[in-house]
Write an enzyme that holds these catalytic residues in place. Structure first.
Site, short mmCIF file in Angstrom:
data_model
loop_
_atom_site.label_atom_id
_atom_site.label_comp_id
_atom_site.label_asym_id
_atom_site.label_seq_id
_atom_site.Cartn_x
_atom_site.Cartn_y
_atom_site.Cartn_z
N GLY A 125 33.81 35.93 42.73
CA GLY A 125 33.61 36.69 43.94
C GLY A 125 34.60 37.72 44.27
O GLY A 125 34.23 38.70 44.95
N CYS A 126 35.86 37.26 44.22
CA CYS A 126 36.83 38.16 44.63
C CYS A 126 36.96 39.30 43.80
O CYS A 126 37.27 40.33 44.32
CB CYS A 126 38.08 37.44 44.72
SG CYS A 126 38.51 35.96 45.79
N THR A 127 36.81 39.21 42.38
CA THR A 127 36.52 40.22 41.51
C THR A 127 35.41 41.32 42.01
O THR A 127 35.78 42.46 41.91
CB THR A 127 36.35 39.83 40.10
OG1 THR A 127 37.53 39.00 39.80
CG2 THR A 127 36.22 40.89 39.19
N ALA A 154 36.58 43.05 45.10
CA ALA A 154 37.51 44.15 44.94
C ALA A 154 36.99 45.42 44.18
O ALA A 154 37.30 46.54 44.33
CB ALA A 154 38.76 43.71 44.18
N LYS A 194 41.19 33.99 45.83
CA LYS A 194 42.05 33.95 44.67
C LYS A 194 41.55 35.14 43.91
O LYS A 194 40.55 35.46 43.48
CB LYS A 194 41.80 32.64 43.95
CG LYS A 194 42.72 32.08 43.21
CD LYS A 194 42.76 30.84 42.74
CE LYS A 194 43.72 30.33 41.62
NZ LYS A 194 44.95 30.90 41.85
#
Length: 150
Positions: A45-47, A50, A40
């Site tokens: 975690g995704c931030t 990326a 998401k």
């Protein structure tokens, strides 16, 4: 879960990014492609994942890599995520999960004792000929670039 392995032909995907531009596997012929699936946009975690890829983007470019992020978020959410963190790579808004399912990264997950279906954080490294060179399923969000650029 994903049955794709090193040596398999990558799925001939087609997906739309945050700006409405369509990306297909054929667009990346002759380049190495990193397709990273994340659960998401704008979550911690995704931030971290990326941003680590963004911070090492010049190293990827120097090694003939293109990057493509994919989640089931809307185009609007992907655009906001990309703009906020100034990502130099496109993010596919795969709301119908066609790319996610083609790569086999949708399935049962557990979080805080609850089971649900979602995207498994997985990265595929595809060579210049469209063959999967590596599948990373144990993604280290804060040092993901190092996992790819060994």
């Amino acid at each position: 879960m994903t049955t794709l392995q090193k040596g398999d032909k990558a799925p001939n995907f087609s997906g739309t990014d945050q700006d409405g531009k369509v990306h297909t596997l054929a667009d990346y012929a002759g380049k190495k492609l990193v397709v990273f699936f994340y659960p998401k946009a704008s979550t911690p975690g995704c931030t971290a994942e990326a941003c680590d890829l963004r911070d090492n983007f010049e190293r990827f470019k120097a090694n003939n890599y293109e990057l493509l992020g994919v989640s089931a978020d809307s185009q609007k959410a992907q655009l906001k995520f990309k703009d906020k963190y100034e990502f130099p790579f496109p993010l596919l808004a795969d709301e119908d999960k066609s790319v996610i399912n083609a790569f086999g990264v949708w399935g049962p997950k557990k979080f805080m004792g609850k089971e649900y279906d979602g995207i498994h954080r997985t990265t595929f490294i595809i060579d210049e000929n469209g063959i999967i060179d590596e599948v990373i399923s144990q993604v280290k969000t804060k040092e993901h670039a190092a996992q790819i650029l060994k």
